[in-house]
Write a protein that holds these residues in place. Structure first.
Motif, PDB file in Angstrom:
ATOM      1  N   PHE A  14     -15.814 -17.500 -10.618  1.00  0.00           N
ATOM      2  CA  PHE A  14     -16.034 -16.395  -9.693  1.00  0.00           C
ATOM      3  C   PHE A  14     -14.754 -15.592  -9.462  1.00  0.00           C
ATOM      4  CE2 PHE A  14     -19.256 -19.574  -8.702  1.00  0.00           C
ATOM      5  CZ  PHE A  14     -20.406 -18.799  -8.689  1.00  0.00           C
TER       6      PHE A  14
ATOM      7  N   ASN B  35     -19.007 -10.631  -6.292  1.00  0.00           N
ATOM      8  CA  ASN B  35     -19.447 -11.514  -7.372  1.00  0.00           C
ATOM      9  C   ASN B  35     -20.875 -11.241  -7.807  1.00  0.00           C
ATOM     10  OD1 ASN B  35     -17.277 -13.696  -7.950  1.00  0.00           O
ATOM     11  ND2 ASN B  35     -17.241 -13.435  -5.727  1.00  0.00           N
TER      12      ASN B  35
ATOM     13  N   ARG C 292     -18.523  -7.481 -10.288  1.00  0.00           N
ATOM     14  CA  ARG C 292     -18.067  -8.129 -11.530  1.00  0.00           C
ATOM     15  C   ARG C 292     -19.037  -7.893 -12.681  1.00  0.00           C
ATOM     16  NH1 ARG C 292     -19.157 -14.581 -11.976  1.00  0.00           N
ATOM     17  NH2 ARG C 292     -21.046 -14.714 -10.717  1.00  0.00           N
TER      18      ARG C 292
END
Length: 635
Positions: free
Chosen positions: A31, A63, A67
């Motif tokens: 993460f 996350n 991302r």
């Protein structure tokens, strides 16, 4: 960290046992963190000061969204299926979801929501609920989803317990052929909720008429849709409360279980990826509502943290026909389907004609959640939905655990009817005897006892909001140093776990422990019985006797009811033994179930014992009216 084969499963199990901190650190490293932890975990089940990744800082939506924008911004993140099947599925990409979450986050900030505040959500299953949950997390607020079918009293109780200052709702919601006036319920509830400052209203019917209170009520279209699409994530401590989720207690008020950010995040993705074993282009459909934990972990956080496509469903399985699930699976090409035994049995009772001309060839994995699935329903699901080629993951877990604890891993570990099978690596369940001692188990042997968990895991709820003592009393007092699940279980000769039901649903008949799930499994094989619930009640000679409530395939006469009682007792004698005799069998139209599909057997027990005075909290029942119907019939 996705397990690829049986050998790796055993390797990971051993690694988690011998080097638990290293094991969980490997998962955490996948993460994005603003600041790293100074240790992996601390605390234990004695002091109840459990922490995971202390010292770390992060934002869970970074996350979930940011991302993934680096690798697949245009991939579909969310598919929304409206109540009416004639409405085309709405598909939202990761980029669009990011932008809409940021808009909602900015709107919340403009309304005065800040880091650490509690935002209550009372909505139907619409994308705006999904977006609002993530928007609250984006700015470091704690969210509390209340099922959009609860009464004003139930909503007010949860708001007052959390002292929430902000509420997000809709004007109306749709559920089958019903229109639910959510805003009217909110207005009634807020008469008793002085803490609430602002209400944000999403309009399901833009032309509908609802009452507005000046200075308190704001429309989504006037606030969210006009806000900026950029909102930097607010970083929070690893143990910052992510959400509060209320679950029913046997007595007293509902319990507000507190789940924290980092541990829940790691556990949600870890369990999702390993249990369901999805490929990059697969489509995951969990039919749960966001008002309960499965909707949190496996409609929202698990799939999106793993970068997959998740389906959100507004309707019910039988509207407009019992073919709805199967039509949508074919229309969307769903590969992974996760639903509750209560839905499976309801559709099973409708027969296989609704499956005719349905391909279902996209399906790879089936899942079951909410309660132990009986063998007949398992076989029907496997044969007629999975076409005998899809593994079934029969998942055992709880609101308190945050994610799946015991389950087959699709195409890796065996699927066994009525068995949750093996614990996930990193989870260490044990069985306890009546004297509070661990029951030793060795390969080749069988064992039975009360199911406890020996060591903390990242997804465990940290407390009951505002009442840490109740948390201790409920889960840790019975077996000091262990988390007591409240369930009984058996282990077979190969180490597979079968959940036998709540411990208070393990009936002691003349010194013999009989699990209600086992008895129900036998009853449900009777050709006239669709679903059953069995409870134990006081018996002058046996200590406890078994009593059954059964939903029939069709209306039956009192004489047929007596014949069924005799027939099921013959079946029970054959399958379990003469000790498992049913004392009374009552034919009913419905059972008192929670939204997650669990039968509230404590209510049935009180009805059998003619104790109608204190039935405890019934606010989480799917159909609260059934309680009075059962009482009236009993009288």
């Amino acid at each position: 960290m996705q397990i690829k084969d049986l050998g790796q499963f055993h390797e990971m199990t051993n690694l988690a046992k011998n080097s638990p901190e290293f094991f969980w650190e490997q998962i955490a490293k996948t993460f994005v963190w603003k600041k790293n932890w100074h240790k992996i975990s601390s605390g234990n089940f004695n002091q109840l000061d459990i922490k995971w990744f202390p010292g770390a800082e992060l934002n869970i939506t970074e996350n979930i969204l940011d991302r993934h924008l680096k690798t697949h911004p245009q991939k579909c993140a969310l598919i929304f299926l409206a109540n009416n099947p004639s409405d085309l599925p709405l598909k939202i990409s990761y980029q669009e979801l990011h932008d809409r979450v940021c808009q909602a986050a900015n709107a919340l900030k403009n309304l005065g929501v800040k880091k650490g505040d509690i935002v209550t959500l009372y909505m139907g299953m619409v994308p705006e609920l999904f977006i609002s949950v993530l928007a609250a997390a984006r700015i470091g607020a704690t969210f509390s989803v209340v099922f959009g079918g609860f009464s004003a009293q139930s909503l007010a109780g949860r708001i007052n317990n959390s002292k929430s200052q902000f509420l997000i709702t809709s004007d109306f919601s749709l559920r089958g052929d019903k229109i639910i006036p959510l805003k009217a319920v909110v207005d009634e509830a807020l008469k008793e909720c002085p803490s609430v400052k602002s209400v944000l209203i999403h309009q399901r019917y833009p032309d509908g008429i609802i009452d507005l209170i000046s200075g308190r009520d704001f429309f989504w279209k006037d606030t969210v849709e006009k806000a900026q699409t950029i909102c930097p994530p607010e970083y929070v401590d690893a143990e910052h409360p992510l959400f509060i989720l209320y679950t029913s207690g046997s007595t007293g008020s509902p319990k507000g279980l507190v789940h924290t950010t980092a541990g829940y995040m790691c556990y949600a993705q870890y369990t999702f990826s390993n249990v369901f074993q999805m490929a990059a282009d697969d489509i995951f459909w969990c039919t749960a509502d966001l008002g309960w934990i499965t909707g949190h972990s496996y409609v929202t956080f698990g799939p999106l943290l793993a970068g997959h496509t998740t389906v959100m469903f507004e309707g019910i399985p039988t509207f407009p026909t019992p073919a709805r699930f199967w039509e949508e699976i074919d229309r969307l090409g769903v590969t992974h389907f996760y639903t509750a035994p209560t839905a499976i049995r309801a559709l099973q009772a409708q027969g296989t004609k609704w499956l005719e001309n349905k391909k279902l060839d996209s399906l790879k994995v089936l899942g079951s959640v909410g309660e132990p699935i009986n063998e007949e329903a398992w076989e029907w699901y496997h044969t007629h939905v999975g076409l005998k080629r899809c593994p079934i993951v029969d998942t055992w877990w709880q609101t308190e655990t945050g994610g799946i604890m015991i389950s087959a891993l699709a195409n890796i570990t065996p699927s066994i009817p009525t068995f949750a099978t093996l614990p996930l690596p990193g989870i260490f369940p044990v069985l306890m005897d009546a004297d509070g001692r661990e029951i030793a188990w060795k390969k080749g042997q069988e064992a039975e006892g009360n199911l406890c968990i020996k060591h903390p895991w990242p997804g465990i709820a940290r407390s009951i909001f505002g009442d840490h003592n109740r948390y201790s009393e409920n889960y840790f007092k019975a077996y000091p140093g262990y988390y007591f699940t409240g369930d009984g279980a058996k282990i077979d000769a190969h180490g597979n776990f079968r959940i036998t039901g709540r411990v208070d649903d393990v009936v002691n008949v003349s010194g013999h422990r009989i699990g209600t799930a086992e008895v129900e499994d036998v009853l449900n094989r009777h050709p006239f019985i669709v679903e059953s619930a069995v409870i134990g009640a006081a018996h002058a000679i046996k200590g406890q006797g078994l009593h059954a409530f059964c939903i029939p395939q069709k209306s039956i006469s009192p004489n047929e009811e007596l014949a069924i009682l005799n027939e099921v007792n013959q079946l029970l004698t054959k399958e379990i033994g003469a000790i498992a005799k049913i004392e009374s069998l009552q034919i009913v139209t419905d059972l008192p179930k929670t939204r997650s599909g669990k039968i509230m057997r404590r209510i049935l027990r009180k009805i059998v014992e003619n104790d109608f005075s204190n039935l405890g909290d019934t606010s989480t029942l799917l159909n609260p009216l059934i309680v009075q119907q059962l009482i009236d019939k009993r009288k």
